[in-house]
Design an enzyme around this catalytic site. Structure first.
Site, mmCIF file in Angstrom:
data_model
loop_
_atom_site.group_PDB
_atom_site.id
_atom_site.type_symbol
_atom_site.label_atom_id
_atom_site.label_comp_id
_atom_site.label_asym_id
_atom_site.label_seq_id
_atom_site.Cartn_x
_atom_site.Cartn_y
_atom_site.Cartn_z
ATOM 1 N N LYS A 156 -11.366 8.244 0.470
ATOM 2 C CA LYS A 156 -11.739 7.096 1.299
ATOM 3 C C LYS A 156 -12.094 7.570 2.708
ATOM 4 O O LYS A 156 -11.746 8.693 3.093
ATOM 5 C CB LYS A 156 -10.591 6.093 1.342
ATOM 6 N N ARG A 187 1.238 -4.939 2.737
ATOM 7 C CA ARG A 187 -0.166 -4.824 3.130
ATOM 8 C C ARG A 187 -1.001 -5.560 2.081
ATOM 9 O O ARG A 187 -1.524 -6.620 2.348
ATOM 10 C CB ARG A 187 -0.550 -3.332 3.207
ATOM 11 N N TYR A 224 -15.547 12.217 36.298
ATOM 12 C CA TYR A 224 -15.429 10.828 36.758
ATOM 13 C C TYR A 224 -14.119 10.585 37.499
ATOM 14 O O TYR A 224 -13.090 11.154 37.140
ATOM 15 C CB TYR A 224 -15.475 9.873 35.556
ATOM 16 N N MET A 242 -18.256 10.538 27.715
ATOM 17 C CA MET A 242 -18.728 10.029 26.425
ATOM 18 C C MET A 242 -19.252 11.162 25.537
ATOM 19 O O MET A 242 -18.919 11.246 24.362
ATOM 20 C CB MET A 242 -19.828 8.988 26.636
HETATM 21 C C1 LIG Z 1 -4.632 6.512 1.643
HETATM 22 C C2 LIG Z 1 -3.796 6.208 0.506
HETATM 23 C C3 LIG Z 1 -3.123 7.216 -0.197
HETATM 24 C C4 LIG Z 1 -3.103 8.657 0.246
HETATM 25 O O1 LIG Z 1 -2.159 8.796 1.301
HETATM 26 P P1 LIG Z 1 -1.883 10.211 1.995
HETATM 27 O O2 LIG Z 1 -0.721 9.980 2.872
HETATM 28 O O3 LIG Z 1 -3.093 10.559 2.736
HETATM 29 O O4 LIG Z 1 -1.592 11.140 0.882
HETATM 30 C C5 LIG Z 1 -2.458 6.862 -1.352
HETATM 31 N N1 LIG Z 1 -2.429 5.591 -1.776
HETATM 32 C C6 LIG Z 1 -3.027 4.580 -1.109
HETATM 33 C C7 LIG Z 1 -2.917 3.197 -1.631
HETATM 34 C C8 LIG Z 1 -3.711 4.853 0.050
HETATM 35 O O5 LIG Z 1 -4.305 3.855 0.718
#
Ligand SMILES: *Cc1c(COP(=O)(O)O)cnc(C)c1O
Length: 814
Positions: free
Chosen positions: A483, A581, A709, A758
């Site tokens: 992801k 969540r 700055y 920036m």
């Molecule tokens: C991102 C995520 C993981 C992986 O977590 P890490 O701590 O990066 O290993 C596993 N399960 C879910 C549902 C996640 O959102």
């Protein structure tokens, strides 16, 4: 060549499982990627440290391979091909190679040593080729896998085999000896490379010379200690620079730009003009001559052939330069001979008419300076070089009478006064002796498409994947989270590596990310963590599997599957066990069960939950509570789901801290990218990403002045300040500025001065010897993302995923 299966079975004492042993293979392969002629191949499934070829058998069967040597048969392939089952496939490969080697009765030469194996092999091949039919290992195929494959590749008529053998671990040489079975042995230079695996130097030498155990004759530099280690009955043919009584006594003399070697044996005295002057090259030439004398080659033939030797490692590289220039980079060695070779090479690169050469003082090797430089002058004029930039005290004085010379005293002086605009549309040869650091010039002249890059080491990705695999039972599946563009590292390229490594699932956050991967050709199952109802149709079109976390979400998805008349579409149920969540809560499970019972539109592939504190042992009680809640909810769900779903709850830290809860699958995230949540984990991982940029400009700033700055940094003493082209828009946190953070230049800390802008920031290089164009490391192996995260009170996830997409990603393998 033909490898009869019945013979192979008896060679490697394997057990056959299949339809028919009536088959002759014409190819032997160990690499699924380089497979060429599938149905004539016998494939050896070798297990390496980070690699198990058994994983590719299905793919290979699809490509037509029908015969395999394996350590086990994956269950689902039992009746799909013919298998020869052995205890160890590498050992089996060795046994087959030994049997094949026994068919040849011409002499084999075995070469080993620390340096020069490949060069001596290639040179002997060249030197002897007019009088012999020689077979040898390709390139430097000299390992436990490379040697047997080289032997198994012998086809045709030869009268001499020349094979090099390289080892990195104790006990490997005995195997190679049995495979090569050398009649003659050649020991090249015994240096210090690959020492790690061996207790000491003597152990290493002892191991190496096991290659010679059954030789009749061995060729080496005189060395009583080594000779004593060799069996008595072997005849030793030694050469020496110092002992006049050695079988071959050699002296060297440098004249007229070449090295002259004089040889003295019991029978004769002769000399050879060597085309090389470097010590290693000279030793390799002597080694070759020593062996050629033994074979009875004519002295005049030896003399002639040696002068025609060529460099085996073609070190010259042509690179794209600034302002449409072409750079010929030969920045680390310089003597007269190599200059001649480089100028010829320059001639071949006919990209531009205009030619510049940047040349340092030249290694004289004993030749009088005036004579050396008069030779140099004449070849430079012959090659019609337009501009000659000299660097060094001697060369500047010696070449003054050439019209087109621009002299500098030092490399530093050249770099400081150098104007990039003065190089346009030309070929530039950069050639310097070692001490002159001409690579710095190459860095400046090279075209830089992308000054700021995130470099991603795909080998490290594989290494880290295997580290976590090693913590799990072999049957446990792995879902890898890619992801957020692979945690900022790049989605497709990493997914491709993971697909090759056969991970069970990929996990993305949104449907779009999954669609990108599918469009790029990824076929591994993909779970989408956060599917929006509006994306369900696209997900079905791209074969993406949704995480379902609510009753309304499930209803919406069911409606679409119903409309499209789809059955058994794979979905994943997310349970909320304490993260709060996404996910079903305990009170919703009975309603969920009603919806799922006897429902043929979807198939629950997996049921999972996510831990809130797997990285923190202080939260252990809560983590245990999450496990309990998960188990309770699952118990109810399993009454309506069949077959049983895949269960998974562990993320990276969970794998490390709670391996007993791995169930059927785990979800690996941050660990893959080289970041562990504990020191112990971090030690075992390899660094994956390196954020690099270069110095744009360097200036001296006086006391009383300020930097950046809001005048945040006040200068108190005269400072050298470098500006680097990376800022908060690239993902560098402002909190890391104002002297809290630093970058690495020449592996030294350069503190960030003032606020991060920036697109740029300024760093202190007062104590660092550096120049515009030099490399700057923002994070990587020696400045870890975790260190930055801790200092500015965030987590490495945020820093990695925050590197802006305008930073170019470059992927590499070692
Ligand atoms: C991102 C995520 C993981 C992986 O977590 P890490 O701590 O990066 O290993 C596993 N399960 C879910 C549902 C996640 O959102």
């Amino acid at each position: 060549m033909n490898f009869n299966i019945t013979h192979i079975i008896s060679n490697c004492k394997g057990v056959f499982h299949g339809n028919s042993t009536d088959f002759d293979a014409s190819h032997i392969s160990i690499d699924s990627r380089s497979l060429q002629n599938g149905n004539n191949t016998l494939f050896f499934a070798i297990k390496g440290q980070n690699h198990d070829a058994h994983l590719y058998l299905e793919e290979l069967i699809a490509k037509g391979v029908r015969y395999f040597v394996v350590e086990y048969i994956p269950e689902h392939l039992y009746d799909k091909a013919n298998f020869i089952i052995v205890e160890n496939t590498l050992v089996a490969l060795h046994k087959v190679a030994i049997a094949y080697r026994n068919k040849f009765d011409f002499p084999f030469v075995g070469i080993t040593g620390s340096n020069g194996k490949t060069i001596v092999k290639e040179w002997l091949n060249f030197l002897l080729s007019p009088n012999h039919l020689i077979v040898r290992n390709p390139k430097s195929y000299n390992s436990q896998v490379g040697v047997p494959l080289s032997i198994l590749g012998i086809e045709g008529n030869y009268d001499l085999g020349i094979f090099e053998a390289g080892i990195s671990l104790p006990n490997e040489m005995l195997q190679l000896e049995q495979i090569i079975q050398p009649t003659y042995g050649i020991l090249t230079n015994i240096g210090l490379s690959h020492d790690e695996g061996f207790a000491n130097r003597e152990a290493k030498i002892k191991e190496k010379i096991r290659l010679f155990e059954n030789c009749s004759d061995v060729f080496l530099e005189q060395n009583q200690a080594i000779e004593n280690l060799l069996p008595k009955e072997i005849k030793k043919h030694t050469w020496s620079f110092t002992d006049e009584n050695a079988m071959l006594f050699v002296t060297q003399k440098y004249t007229n730009g070449s090295t002259e070697l004089s040889f003295k044996t019991k029978e004769t005295i002769f000399s050879i003009l060597s085309p090389f002057s470097e010590t290693n090259a000279i030793e390799n030439i002597i080694t070759c001559v020593n062996f050629m004398l033994f074979l009875g080659e004519d002295i005049s033939f030896i003399q002639k052939r040696v002068t025609e030797l060529y460099p085996v490692e073609l070190r010259l590289q042509a690179k794209k330069g600034i302002n449409n220039c072409l750079i010929v980079d030969d920045s680390y060695s310089l003597d007269y001979q190599s200059l001649k070779i480089a100028l010829d090479f320059l001639e071949q690169q006919k990209l531009h008419d205009k030619k510049t050469i940047i040349l340092s003082d030249i290694f004289s090797g004993g030749i009088p300076t005036a004579q050396l430089y008069s030779d140099i002058k004449s070849i430079l004029s012959k090659h019609k070089i337009n501009r000659i930039i000299t660097i060094g005290e001697t060369i500047g004085k010696q070449l003054t009478d050439l019209p087109n010379v621009i002299p500098f005293a030092t490399t530093q002086e050249f770099l400081q006064q150098f104007n990039t605009q003065s190089f346009q549309n030309e070929t530039i040869l950069v050639k310097g002796a070692r001490g002159f650091n001409f690579h710095e010039i190459v860095v400046v002249l090279e075209e830089k498409n992308h000054e700021t890059i995130l470099e991603i080491n795909l080998d490290a990705i594989s290494h880290n994947l295997h580290f976590y695999k090693s913590k799990l039972k072999p049957e446990t599946k792995m879902m890898v989270m890619v992801k957020a563009f692979g945690y900022g590292n790049g989605g497709y390229e990493i997914a491709k590596v993971l697909e090759h490594q056969k991970v069970a699932y990929l996990g993305v956050a949104f449907a779009d990310e999954g669609i990108e991967l599918r469009k790029a050709g990824i076929t591994t199952p993909i779970m989408v963590l956060n599917p929006e109802n509006s994306s369900f149709r696209a997900m079905i079109a791209y074969n993406l599997e949704p995480e379902i976390y609510s009753i309304t979400g499930l209803q919406a998805f069911l409606k679409i599957t119903q409309q499209q008349n789809i059955s058994n579409y794979p979905i994943h149920l997310k349970l909320d066990t304490g993260m709060h969540r996404l996910g079903f809560e305990p009170h919703q499970i009975s309603e969920l069960c009603v919806l799922l019972k006897n429902n043929n539109f979807v198939k629950v592939k997996s049921v999972f939950s996510h831990l809130a504190g797997s990285d923190d042992k202080n939260l252990d009680a809560f983590t245990q509570l999450q496990f309990q809640r998960y188990d309770a909810m699952l118990l109810e769900l399993e009454k309506v789901i069949s077959p049983k779903p895949i269960r998974h709850i562990l993320n990276t830290s969970g794998i490390f801290n709670y391996p007993e809860k791995q169930m059927e699958m785990v979800r690996l995230g941050i660990g893959l990218y080289g970041i562990g949540n504990s020191e112990q984990e971090l030690q075992a991982l390899e660094n994956v990403s390196t954020l690099k940029t270069i110095i744009s400009q360097i200036r001296t700033v006086a006391p009383e002045e300020s930097i950046g700055y809001s005048r945040k940094f006040k200068v108190t003493h005269k400072m050298q300040v470098a500006t680097i082209p990376i800022g908060y828009a690239d993902g560098i946190r402002r909190a890391w500025g104002n002297e809290k953070g630093y970058v690495l230049i020449q592996n030294q800390k350069a503190t960030i001065l003032g606020s991060v802008c920036m697109d740029m920031m300024m760093v202190d290089v007062t104590e660092i010897n550096c120049h515009p164009g030099d490399e700057v490391i923002v994070f990587g192996k020696n400045l870890k993302v975790t260190e930055i995260a801790t200092a500015i009170d965030t987590i490495p996830y945020e820093i990695l995923t925050g590197i802006s997409q305008r930073v170019k990603r470059i992927f590499y393998k070692n």
